[in-house]
Enzyme design. Structure first.
Site, mmCIF file in Angstrom:
data_model
loop_
_atom_site.group_PDB
_atom_site.id
_atom_site.type_symbol
_atom_site.label_atom_id
_atom_site.label_comp_id
_atom_site.label_asym_id
_atom_site.label_seq_id
_atom_site.Cartn_x
_atom_site.Cartn_y
_atom_site.Cartn_z
ATOM 1 C CB ILE A 131 -0.974 0.000 1.198
ATOM 2 C CG1 ILE A 131 -1.924 1.203 1.110
ATOM 3 C CG2 ILE A 131 -0.244 -0.052 2.534
ATOM 4 C CD1 ILE A 131 -3.121 1.097 2.041
ATOM 5 N N PRO A 253 -7.012 2.113 12.121
ATOM 6 C CG PRO A 253 -8.990 2.703 13.248
ATOM 7 C CD PRO A 253 -8.325 2.763 11.899
ATOM 8 C CD GLN A 254 -7.154 -5.282 10.220
ATOM 9 O OE1 GLN A 254 -8.333 -5.412 10.552
ATOM 10 N NE2 GLN A 254 -6.609 -6.030 9.280
ATOM 11 C CD GLU A 255 -0.959 1.439 8.359
ATOM 12 O OE1 GLU A 255 0.204 1.882 8.197
ATOM 13 O OE2 GLU A 255 -1.930 1.818 7.681
ATOM 14 N NE ARG A 281 29.313 -11.292 30.690
ATOM 15 C CZ ARG A 281 30.481 -11.320 30.079
ATOM 16 N NH1 ARG A 281 30.890 -12.442 29.501
ATOM 17 N NH2 ARG A 281 31.233 -10.251 30.019
ATOM 18 C CB THR A 378 4.780 10.396 13.717
ATOM 19 O OG1 THR A 378 3.879 11.515 13.845
ATOM 20 C CG2 THR A 378 5.462 10.433 12.356
ATOM 21 C CG ASN A 379 4.483 6.819 18.645
ATOM 22 O OD1 ASN A 379 3.874 6.201 17.771
ATOM 23 N ND2 ASN A 379 5.170 6.199 19.595
#
Length: 390
Positions: A131, A253-255, A281, A378-379
Site C-alpha cells: 500500500i 486502526p487495524q494498521e 553471564r 507518527t506517535n
C-alpha cells in the site's frame, strides 16, 4: 520457554485453533525462512518463494473468507501469525502489510469482481501486496498527497511518486492513494488498485532504501509517469467524494493494531533473551540475575510487558467485535511502541558490550524497533488524535 511475567496468562480470545496456527507459523519461520536470514539481509528484501510457501501452508489471508481463497478466520488469526513472526526473530516477509492491511482493504471495500480478481492471488502467495500512501514531501499528512490520477476515457493516468513503501521492491499489487480531484483536500482522494511489474509502462521502482534496521524487509521508492490504470480498478468501483480518504481512516486502526502486535511480541522476546543471558553471564563472581540492579530492570521490563499484553488483547477483542475506535487504536500504537523501544533498550543494556554487536539478536531488535514510532502515523500524530477526544 515461557515468557517471564506472563506465565499462566492466556489472551481471552485464544482458542485451540490459535495454538495450532502458532505452531505451524513457528515451524515455517524457523525451518524455512530463518536459515536464509544472513543472505536476505544482504540482498535487502525477502524471497518471493517464501511468500508462495506461506500461501501453500495457508498462512496468508487468514482473515479472508474461504470463497476468495483465504483462511476464513478473523483478525485474531492474523495477530497470532504476526506475533510468532516477531517472536522467532524473522523480519524479512512483509506479512503485516500483505495480509494485515492490503487484504483488509479489498475485503471491506472491493467490488465482488475486484475481490475475485485479486484476493486468491494474495492468499496463495502468487501476488505480493503493498500500500502506497507516503510521499517524499508528505509523511503523515495524508490530505497533502500530490500523486494525481486524471480520468482519460476508461483509464486513470497516474503521475507522482511514493516513498518508504514496504514490499515495494516485490509488490505485484499496489493500493495507491491518489488525488482524483486536485481542487479538494481529503475529499479529492481515491484509492486505485494497481497491477504493477517491472515492464509496466509509466511505472518504475526506485532504489531499495538503506535503513538502520529491518534490513531484510524491502522498503522502496515508487515512481509513476503517466501510468495507466483501468477505471474498473478504482477501489470500491465508484469515485464518491472523499471515499479514498475515509477508506484509509477506517482501516488505520487495524494498521496501528498490527504495529502493536509486533511491539508486544518484541517486548516479550527481549525480556526472554535478557533473562536467559542474565542467568548464564557472571560478573563479580555471581550471575547477573543475582545483582539487584539487574533484577530491578528485569522486573520493570516484565511488568511493562505484561501490562502491554493485556492492553493489546483488549484492543484485539474490541477490534474483533468491530468496536475498536480511532483514539483507542492511537493509544495502543503510542503506548505499545514507546514501550517496545524502552524495554528493548533496557534489555540491551543487560548484555553490556555484547548487546552492541550484531551477533546477538537484541542488537538487531534495537535497530528494528525505532521505526515503530514513525510508520502508521507518527506517535506525535497519535497524541493529537487522542487529545481531540479529551
Amino acid at each position: 520457554m515461557p515468557t517471564p511475567g506472563l506465565d499462566g496468562y492466556a489472551p481471552p480470545w485464544l482458542k485451540p485453533e490459535h495454538d495450532d496456527l502458532a505452531e505451524l507459523a513457528r515451524d515455517f519461520f524457523t525451518d524455512q525462512v530463518l536459515p536464509h536470514a544472513e543472505r536476505l539481509e544482504r540482498q535487502g528484501h525477502p524471497d518471493r518463494e517464501h511468500y508462495r510457501r506461506a500461501g501453500e501452508l495457508g498462512l496468508l489471508g487468514l482473515s479472508v473468507p474461504e470463497e476468495y481463497g483465504g483462511g476464513g478466520g478473523d483478525f485474531t488469526h492474523e495477530a497470532v501469525l504476526l506475533h510468532e513472526q516477531t517472536m522467532c526473530g524473522e523480519g524479512s516477509l512483509g506479512l503485516a502489510v500483505h495480509s494485515g492491511i492490503v487484504t483488509g482493504y479489498l475485503r471491506h471495500y472491493g467490488t465482488e469482481e475486484q475481490k475475485r480478481r485479486w484476493l486468491p492471488g494474495l492468499c496463495d502467495g502468487d501476488l505480493v501486496g503493498a500500500i502506497a500512501m507516503t510521499e517524499p514531501g508528505g509523511g503523515s499528512d495524508l490530505q497533502a498527497i500530490r500523486t494525481r490520477a486524471v480520468r482519460d476515457g476508461d483509464d486513470y493516468v497516474v503521475t507522482g511518486s511514493k516513498t518508504f513503501i514496504t514490499n515495494g521492491a516485490l509488490a505485484d499489487l499496489l493500493i495507491l492513494a491518489v488525488k482524483t480531484d486536485t481542487s479538494q483536500g481529503a475529499s479529492g482522494i481515491s484509492l486505485l488498485v494497481c497491477e504493477i511489474g517491472d515492464d509496466t509502462p509509466g511505472f518504475q521502482r526506485g532504489r531499495l532504501i538503506d535503513k538502520i534496521g529491518l534490513h531484510a524487509n524491502d522498503t522502496a521508492e515508487l515512481f509513476f509517469d503517466e501510468m495507466r490504470v483501468p477505471v474498473t480498478h478504482l477501489l470500491g468501483g465508484a469515485e464518491n467524494e472523499g471515499s479514498g480518504f475515509f477508506q484509509m481512516m477506517a482501516q488505520l486502526p487495524q494498521e496501528r493494531l498490527v504495529i502493536g502486535v509486533g511491539a508486544v511480541a518484541a517486548m516479550q522476546r527481549a525480556v526472554e533473551l535478557a533473562v536467559a543471558y542474565a542467568k548464564e553471564r557472571t560478573a563479580f563472581g555471581k550471575p547477573l540475575i543475582a545483582h539487584q540492579n539487574t533484577r530491578m530492570v528485569l522486573a520493570e521490563c516484565a511488568t511493562r510487558t505484561r501490562a502491554s499484553r493485556i492492553f493489546l488483547d483488549d484492543c484485539i477483542a474490541r477490534h474483533s467485535r468491530g468496536e475498536l475506535d480511532v483514539p483507542t487504536a492511537a493509544m495502543a500504537k503510542l503506548w505499545l511502541t514507546e514501550g517496545q523501544c524502552e524495554v528493548v533498550d533496557k534489555c540491551l543494556q543487560i548484555f553490556g558490550g555484547y548487546g552492541y554487536t550484531t551477533e546477538y539478536p537484541i542488537a538487531r531488535m534495537y535497530a528494528d524497533a525505532r521505526v515503530q514510532k514513525i510508520y502508521g502515523g507518527t506517535n506525535e500524530i497519535m497524541k493529537e488524535l487522542i487529545a481531540r477526544v479529551l
